[in-house]
Design a protein around this motif. Structure first.
Motif, PDB file in Angstrom:
ATOM      1  N   VAL A 185       0.838  -1.207   0.000  1.00 44.93           N
ATOM      2  CA  VAL A 185       0.000   0.000   0.000  1.00 44.93           C
ATOM      3  C   VAL A 185       0.868   1.249   0.000  1.00 44.93           C
ATOM      4  O   VAL A 185       0.598   2.215  -0.727  1.00 44.93           O
ATOM      5  CB  VAL A 185      -0.954  -0.004   1.220  1.00 44.93           C
ATOM      6  N   LEU A 186       1.931   1.240   0.794  1.00 47.52           N
ATOM      7  CA  LEU A 186       2.816   2.404   0.877  1.00 47.52           C
ATOM      8  C   LEU A 186       3.484   2.681  -0.463  1.00 47.52           C
ATOM      9  O   LEU A 186       3.452   3.816  -0.959  1.00 47.52           O
ATOM     10  CB  LEU A 186       3.877   2.156   1.954  1.00 47.52           C
ATOM     11  N   TYR A 187       4.094   1.668  -1.061  1.00 48.62           N
ATOM     12  CA  TYR A 187       4.787   1.858  -2.325  1.00 48.62           C
ATOM     13  C   TYR A 187       3.816   2.253  -3.437  1.00 48.62           C
ATOM     14  O   TYR A 187       4.104   3.135  -4.256  1.00 48.62           O
ATOM     15  CB  TYR A 187       5.533   0.581  -2.725  1.00 48.62           C
ATOM     16  N   PHE A 188       2.681   1.581  -3.471  1.00 47.18           N
ATOM     17  CA  PHE A 188       1.670   1.853  -4.492  1.00 47.18           C
ATOM     18  C   PHE A 188       1.137   3.277  -4.350  1.00 47.18           C
ATOM     19  O   PHE A 188       0.964   4.001  -5.342  1.00 47.18           O
ATOM     20  CB  PHE A 188       0.541   0.834  -4.356  1.00 47.18           C
ATOM     21  N   ALA A 189       0.873   3.687  -3.103  1.00 46.00           N
ATOM     22  CA  ALA A 189       0.336   5.026  -2.848  1.00 46.00           C
ATOM     23  C   ALA A 189       1.318   6.107  -3.275  1.00 46.00           C
ATOM     24  O   ALA A 189       0.937   7.100  -3.910  1.00 46.00           O
ATOM     25  CB  ALA A 189      -0.007   5.174  -1.368  1.00 46.00           C
ATOM     26  N   PHE A 190       2.587   5.922  -2.958  1.00 42.98           N
ATOM     27  CA  PHE A 190       3.579   6.934  -3.331  1.00 42.98           C
ATOM     28  C   PHE A 190       3.797   6.966  -4.840  1.00 42.98           C
ATOM     29  O   PHE A 190       4.063   8.030  -5.405  1.00 42.98           O
ATOM     30  CB  PHE A 190       4.901   6.686  -2.601  1.00 42.98           C
ATOM     31  N   PHE A 191       3.686   5.822  -5.494  1.00 43.05           N
ATOM     32  CA  PHE A 191       3.803   5.785  -6.952  1.00 43.05           C
ATOM     33  C   PHE A 191       2.748   6.693  -7.583  1.00 43.05           C
ATOM     34  O   PHE A 191       3.054   7.489  -8.477  1.00 43.05           O
ATOM     35  CB  PHE A 191       3.633   4.341  -7.428  1.00 43.05           C
TER      36      PHE A 191
ATOM     37  N   PHE B 107      12.384   6.512  -4.524  1.00 45.56           N
ATOM     38  CA  PHE B 107      12.511   5.112  -4.114  1.00 45.56           C
ATOM     39  C   PHE B 107      13.962   4.723  -3.837  1.00 45.56           C
ATOM     40  O   PHE B 107      14.232   3.947  -2.922  1.00 45.56           O
ATOM     41  CB  PHE B 107      11.897   4.188  -5.160  1.00 45.56           C
ATOM     42  N   LEU B 108      14.895   5.273  -4.624  1.00 47.65           N
ATOM     43  CA  LEU B 108      16.302   4.982  -4.367  1.00 47.65           C
ATOM     44  C   LEU B 108      16.810   5.767  -3.161  1.00 47.65           C
ATOM     45  O   LEU B 108      17.572   5.241  -2.344  1.00 47.65           O
ATOM     46  CB  LEU B 108      17.153   5.300  -5.597  1.00 47.65           C
ATOM     47  N   GLY B 109      16.379   7.018  -3.050  1.00 49.10           N
ATOM     48  CA  GLY B 109      16.822   7.862  -1.952  1.00 49.10           C
ATOM     49  C   GLY B 109      16.380   7.339  -0.597  1.00 49.10           C
ATOM     50  O   GLY B 109      17.136   7.413   0.383  1.00 49.10           O
ATOM     51  N   ARG B 110      15.172   6.810  -0.521  1.00 47.61           N
ATOM     52  CA  ARG B 110      14.663   6.261   0.734  1.00 47.61           C
ATOM     53  C   ARG B 110      15.057   4.791   0.929  1.00 47.61           C
ATOM     54  O   ARG B 110      14.650   4.170   1.897  1.00 47.61           O
ATOM     55  CB  ARG B 110      13.146   6.414   0.801  1.00 47.61           C
TER      56      ARG B 110
END
Length: 261
Positions: free
Chosen positions: A8-14, A60-63
Motif C-alpha cells: 500500500v505504501l509503495y503503491f500510494a507513493f507511486f 525510491f532509491l533515496g529512501r
C-alpha cells in the motif's frame, strides 16, 4: 500485515508522485498563461512523464525502498542479458495477437501514448525512463518486499503473481492490463531468480522500445492489428507461433543461466 502495509505504501507513493508531477506541470503552464485542459497536448504529457519518472527514481532509491547493489553484475551475466533481449523480441508478436483478440477492452490511454511518442524525447521517456522507474517500484520495492517477508511464508509464485497484478492495475488502462500482467509474471520471475532488477530493465526497455518504433512506423494507422500487418488471420497466427518459438527457448536458456546475486 507487513506485506500489505509495504504494498500500500509503495503503491500510494507511486500514484502520489504522478499527481504531484501533473499538478506541477499544469501549474507552471497556467502561470505561463496556458489554460488548464482535460485533454493535454504531447508536450505537457512529456513533461509530466519526465518529471514523474525522475521523481519516482529519486524517491525510491533515496529512501532505500529499492536497494542498489552491483553484486549480480559481478556474476558476468552477458548470456542472461542476451537471452533476455531475445525473449523480449520473441514475445512481441504473441502480445500483439493477444491484444488483437481483446478489443472489447477500452483503450483509454492510447491517444495520450501516441501523443507522447510523437514528441521529441517521447520515445526515450517511454523506452528508458518508464521501464527504469517501474522496475524500481514493482520489482525492486514491491516484489522484493513480498519475497523477503518470511513471516507470511509467501510462496514465490504467489508473490510474483501479486506483484504482476499490482503492475497491471497501475497502468489504469484496461487494454494494457492483460499484457502488463503476463509481462509482469515474466519480469517477476527474472527478479526472483536473480534478485536484481537489471534483467527486468533490459526486457522492459526492449519491449517498450520495440512497441514505440512500431508505433512510429505506422503513425498513420496506430490501431493496426497483427492480421492487417501480415494480411490474414492465418498468417497472423503463424507469426505469433513463430514468436513463441523464439520466446520459449529463450525462457529455457534463462532458466539454465540465471544466478542469484
Amino acid at each position: 500485515m507487513n506485506r500489505t502495509k509495504n504494498i500500500v505504501l509503495y503503491f500510494a507513493f507511486f500514484f502520489l508522485l504522478q499527481l504531484v508531477a501533473m499538478a506541477l506541470v499544469t501549474g507552471v503552464g497556467m502561470v505561463m498563461g496556458k489554460p488548464a485542459a482535460t485533454d493535454m497536448d504531447g508536450q505537457q504529457l512529456l513533461f509530466i512523464e519526465l518529471l514523474f519518472t525522475l521523481m519516482v527514481i529519486a524517491w525510491f532509491l533515496g529512501r532505500k525502498w529499492t536497494p542498489v547493489s552491483g553484486n549480480w553484475l559481478k556474476t558476468r551475466p552477458l548470456g542472461v542479458l542476451a537471452w533476455t533481449v531475445i525473449g523480449s523480441l520473441g514475445v512481441l508478436l504473441p502480445s500483439m495477437w493477444l491484444e488483437e483478440h481483446l478489443t472489447f477492452l477500452p483503450d483509454i490511454a492510447g491517444n495520450d501514448i501516441m501523443k507522447l511518442i510523437g514528441e521529441r524525447g517521447g520515445i526515450f521517456v517511454i523506452s528508458v525512463l518508464v521501464p527504469l522507474s517501474e522496475e524500481i517500484v514493482f520489482r525492486g520495492a514491491i516484489l522484493r518486499s513480498l519475497l523477503d517477508d518470511q513471516s507470511e511464508r509467501t510462496g514465490r509464485w504467489t508473490a510474483i503473481t501479486i506483484s504482476a497484478l499490482v503492475f497491471a492495475v497501475a497502468h489504469m488502462n484496461p487494454a494494457q492490463m492483460p499484457h502488463a500482467f503476463l509481462i509482469g509474471l515474466l519480469l517477476g520471475w527474472l527478479y526472483e531468480r536473480t534478485r536484481s532488477i537489471v534483467p527486468g530493465i533490459v526486457l522492459h526497455v526492449v519491449n517498450n522500445g520495440a512497441c514505440c518504433l512500431l508505433a512510429r512506423l505506422y503513425v498513420n494507422n496506430p490501431d493496426i492489428t497483427l492480421t492487417e500487418l501480415f494480411g490474414s488471420s492465418g498468417r497472423a497466427l503463424l507469426a505469433s507461433v513463430f514468436g513463441l518459438l523464439i520466446f520459449l527457448p529463450a525462457v529455457y536458456q534463462l532458466h539454465l543461466r540465471m544466478k542469484k546475486a
